[in-house]
Design a protein around this motif. Structure first.
Motif, mmCIF file in Angstrom:
data_model
loop_
_atom_site.group_PDB
_atom_site.id
_atom_site.type_symbol
_atom_site.label_atom_id
_atom_site.label_comp_id
_atom_site.label_asym_id
_atom_site.label_seq_id
_atom_site.Cartn_x
_atom_site.Cartn_y
_atom_site.Cartn_z
ATOM 1 N N UNK A 103 38.810 31.961 49.264
ATOM 2 C CA UNK A 103 39.831 31.038 49.776
ATOM 3 C C UNK A 103 39.333 29.592 49.641
ATOM 4 N N UNK A 184 34.832 36.715 39.618
ATOM 5 C CA UNK A 184 35.683 35.537 39.546
ATOM 6 C C UNK A 184 37.156 35.859 39.618
ATOM 7 N N UNK A 185 37.602 36.421 40.728
ATOM 8 C CA UNK A 185 39.033 36.675 40.931
ATOM 9 C C UNK A 185 39.309 36.667 42.429
ATOM 10 N N UNK A 187 41.964 37.424 44.061
ATOM 11 C CA UNK A 187 42.727 38.570 44.568
ATOM 12 C C UNK A 187 41.808 39.737 44.940
ATOM 13 N N UNK A 188 40.607 39.770 44.378
ATOM 14 C CA UNK A 188 39.662 40.848 44.689
ATOM 15 C C UNK A 188 39.157 40.779 46.128
ATOM 16 N N UNK A 197 37.921 46.846 42.029
ATOM 17 C CA UNK A 197 36.897 46.110 41.305
ATOM 18 C C UNK A 197 35.544 46.820 41.385
ATOM 19 N N UNK A 203 41.265 43.642 38.685
ATOM 20 C CA UNK A 203 41.631 43.555 40.088
ATOM 21 C C UNK A 203 43.121 43.506 40.353
ATOM 22 N N UNK A 204 43.712 44.675 40.536
ATOM 23 C CA UNK A 204 45.123 44.701 40.934
ATOM 24 C C UNK A 204 45.254 45.591 42.156
ATOM 25 N N UNK A 357 45.444 32.428 40.014
ATOM 26 C CA UNK A 357 44.881 33.623 40.647
ATOM 27 C C UNK A 357 45.855 34.793 40.782
ATOM 28 N N UNK A 359 47.639 37.990 40.081
ATOM 29 C CA UNK A 359 47.136 39.022 39.164
ATOM 30 C C UNK A 359 48.195 39.476 38.186
ATOM 31 N N UNK B 29 32.336 46.719 35.343
ATOM 32 C CA UNK B 29 32.333 45.275 35.597
ATOM 33 C C UNK B 29 30.894 44.766 35.720
ATOM 34 N N UNK B 69 40.699 39.958 32.375
ATOM 35 C CA UNK B 69 41.166 39.722 33.747
ATOM 36 C C UNK B 69 40.249 38.769 34.518
ATOM 37 N N UNK B 70 38.957 38.967 34.411
ATOM 38 C CA UNK B 70 38.039 38.226 35.280
ATOM 39 C C UNK B 70 37.620 36.890 34.667
ATOM 40 N N UNK B 71 37.629 35.861 35.524
ATOM 41 C CA UNK B 71 37.244 34.522 35.049
ATOM 42 C C UNK B 71 35.786 34.464 34.615
ATOM 43 N N UNK B 72 34.951 35.315 35.205
ATOM 44 C CA UNK B 72 33.521 35.238 34.901
ATOM 45 C C UNK B 72 33.169 35.907 33.573
ATOM 46 N N UNK B 73 34.131 36.612 32.980
ATOM 47 C CA UNK B 73 33.865 37.268 31.702
ATOM 48 C C UNK B 73 34.677 36.585 30.610
ATOM 49 N N UNK B 127 37.861 27.000 43.346
ATOM 50 C CA UNK B 127 36.843 26.783 44.379
ATOM 51 C C UNK B 127 35.733 27.821 44.295
#
Ligand SMILES: Cc1cc2nc3c(=O)[nH]c(=O)nc-3n(C[C@H](O)[C@H](O)[C@H](O)COP(=O)(O)O)c2cc1C
Ligand code: SF4
Ligand code: FES
Lengths: 437, 165
Positions: A103, A184-185, A187-188, A197, A203-204, A357, A359, B29, B69-73, B127
């Protein structure tokens, strides 16, 4: 100068000067977070010892008595959650610590992970005992990579010290904890998405029922709590639920870690008893607005929380007062914005976040956020029309009631409150209105 | 240039990761994140995605579902160092734009671009929990906050100064 007579009236751990308290934050910056010895020396694991001397049912009763509500955002009563988790039958049960902390404006779990990681795993261990779980996971966001590494070290030394493993403190209690990285999501951070995850998927969120407590990770009964929630648990057992619940108010028991940030003199994480006013938080704890500027508005509970104008800061920081004013405590974020900020521009940063963000699983959120973004961009560039107000309201309503998960349901709350409190700033950005003005 | 990094040594290390995660597809992941850490320029090349998918018995489409899907990948090469500037709410009120302007000027690229020597990539981020020291950016896994022009220059110089391996 008046003498500070208040000093004698204040209990242990209360700081008269800045109104903060130190129950769960007592070890912050006072010890080497990786050292089990120092943790023990500071009274660590007394809570677990006391809990293990009672039955699981008694442990749950004590948590109920404390009045603790989940600190991850939804404020669900922790004792009740544990009772339900304990009631589910199963030979293999899971406890998960949610350390996804995505958040915007929130970093209080980071302080706990950084400065007192043993307390988190002590709380998880008590939870495992109470609900009958043997496997634990801490899902830490990827952005806290270094804290993941530290947590692994901490877990290893707890294991070595006999505070985790197959025979905890010689009682036969068995509990192991693994660290899992987010990727890095935002919603997770939602319970079921976090579980997806950990299971290696994108991540859904999952449809509920079946509930997480019955079919969570790997289809097993699962309890999920926030980092701060787990950190309160050892304190409850160390000082007693009754003592803990003396802090705070009748309906908001105990203390809360807040993430105070933005245009504030002293940003940081502070532990406060529920019931201080926002004014006290901003001026007495935060030292007021930076650079002598004037306060304009606050955003409470993160990007998904509402905006509050400066005129309303005498509201006490409690669940009940917040609810009565259309606010949420949420993650405990308190973001301060001074007079130099335009509300419309600020809303763009909120909206950019949700657009990024979402999903994409459900239409109200995926398309709603896209449309809201377009509208906000029009307000920012001064090309909005009067119809845009109606569209915002219509879409926001659909998102609130029809989105699949909390992300879409709460995404428009900041925008709606911003329009409510600062209508002029939006009107100014309407093409035709501006011409007349 | 890229091909040279995809040598046997890399695949041996990836095998090690997969082994540590017990060939369990539930750890996809985690395995992707750790594999990506080994690869210069912070991404998962197609060969690696295919290999990990095969080893875990996960269809390639699922592997790419996760990567995208993931920003870190990432499925595309970035740079030796990735600078991620937070533009979320707290950093907005603390004027991240000033930081962006300094970064763009110093590196002579725009947000979303990569320097011609492949040393730095510049991107926005949501953030990352450094709001108490906002405005902030991350360079790879290192967080820097309370930024001003002077400080940004010093940080960049430090990274510029290190030798290319
Ligand atoms: C989109 C979304 C993001 C969330 N992110 C977090 C998070 O980062 N950390 C957290 O503890 N809870 C988060 N939550 C709330 C969790 O779903 C859950 O309510 C919480 O972890 C339960 O713990 P508690 O009862 O101790 O609060 C999020 C919820 C939603 C809908
Ligand atoms: S509300 Fe948004 S984040 Fe939640 S399932 Fe729908 S699209 Fe995904
Ligand atoms: S808003 Fe920028 S680090 Fe949190």
């Amino acid at each position: 100068m008046k003498k500070k007579y208040v000093k004698s009236l204040i209990g242990i751990g209360v700081n008269a000067m800045n109104k903060t308290v130190s129950l769960i934050s007592k070890n912050f910056k006072n010890l080497d977070p990786k050292s089990l010895q120092e943790y023990l020396h500071a009274g660590g694991y007394l809570g677990l010892e006391k809990a293990l001397a009672s039955t699981p049912a008694q442990v749950i009763q004590e948590v109920k008595k404390s009045g603790l509500q989940g600190r991850g955002g939804a404020a669900y009563p922790t004792g009740r959650k544990w009772e339900q988790a304990a009631a589910v039958e199963g030979p293999r049960k899971i406890v998960i610590c949610n350390a996804d902390e995505g958040e915007p404006g929130t970093f209080k779990d980071r302080y706990l992970l950084q400065y007192d990681p043993f307390k988190i795993i002590e709380g998880m261990t008590i939870a495992a005992y109470a609900v009958g779980a043997t496997e634990g996971y801490i899902y830490i966001r990827e952005e806290y990579k270094k804290l993941q590494d530290q947590m692994k070290i901490v877990i290893a030394s707890a294991l070595e010290g006999g505070f985790l493993g197959d025979n905890i403190l010689g009682t036969g209690l068995c509990f192991h904890i693994k660290v899992v990285s987010g990727a890095g999501a935002y919603v997770c951070g939602e319970n079921s998405t976090l579980i997806e995850s950990i299971e290696g998927k994108s991540g859904r969120p999952r449809i509920k029922p079946p509930y997480i407590k019955e079919k969570g990770l790997f289809g097993l009964p699962t309890l999920v709590n926030n980092v701060e929630t787990f950190s309160v648990i050892p304190v409850i057992f160390e000082i007693g639920a009754e003592e803990y619940s003396k802090y705070g108010t009748e309906f908001s028991k105990g203390t809360k870690l807040i993430s105070l940030c933005g245009n504030i003199q002293y940003p940081g994480t502070y532990e406060i008893p529920f019931g201080l006013t926002l004014r006290e938080i901003i001026y007495d704890i935060g030292g007021g607005i930076r650079d002598g500027k004037k306060l304009k508005f606050l955003q409470l509970g993160g990007a998904s929380g509402a905006i509050l104008p400066a005129s309303k800061i005498d509201i006490p920081y409690t669940y009940e007062d917040f609810e009565g004013n259309g606010l949420t405590i949420g993650s405990g974020a308190i973001l301060i914005a001074d007079e130099t900020n335009k509300v419309v521009d600020y809303m763009k940063s909120v909206q950019d976040f949700f657009l990024h963000e979402s999903c994409g699983k459900c239409t109200p959120c995926r398309e709603g956020n896209r449309q809201l973004s377009k509208i906000i961009n029009r307000f920012v560039s001064g090309t909005a029309s009067i119809e845009d107000f109606q569209t915002v309201e219509r879409f926001a309503r659909v998102m609130k009631y029809c989105s699949f998960c909390g992300l879409g349901q709460t995404a428009p709350s900041a925008l709606l409150s911003a329009i409510q409190h600062f209508p002029d700033e939006f009107y100014q950005q309407i093409h035709k209105v501006r011409k007349i003005m | 240039m890229m091909e040279t990094t995809l040598d046997k040594d890399l695949f041996d290390k990836i095998d090690g990761i997969i082994h540590a995660y017990e060939h369990d597809r539930h750890n996809l992941v985690q395995i992707l994140l750790q594999a990506q850490d080994l690869i210069p320029r912070h991404y998962i090349p197609m060969e690696v995605a295919t290999y990990i998918g095969e080893q875990l018995g996960v269809p390639l489409s699922k592997v790419y579902d996760v990567i995208s899907f993931y920003s870190a990948l990432s499925d595309r090469p970035k740079a030796q160092h990735v600078i991620q500037l937070c533009k979320s709410t707290t950093c907005r009120v603390n004027k991240y734009q000033t930081v962006r302007d300094v970064l763009e000027r110093e590196l002579d690229i725009k947000m979303g671009e990569i320097t011609s020597d492949g040393k730095f990539a510049l991107e926005y981020s949501a953030c990352f929990g450094a709001c108490d020291i906002s405005p902030a950016f991350r360079i790879d896994t290192e967080v820097f906050g309370n930024l001003n022009e002077e400080k940004i220059r010093q940080i960049l110089d430090r990274y510029r100064g290190e030798c290319n391996e």
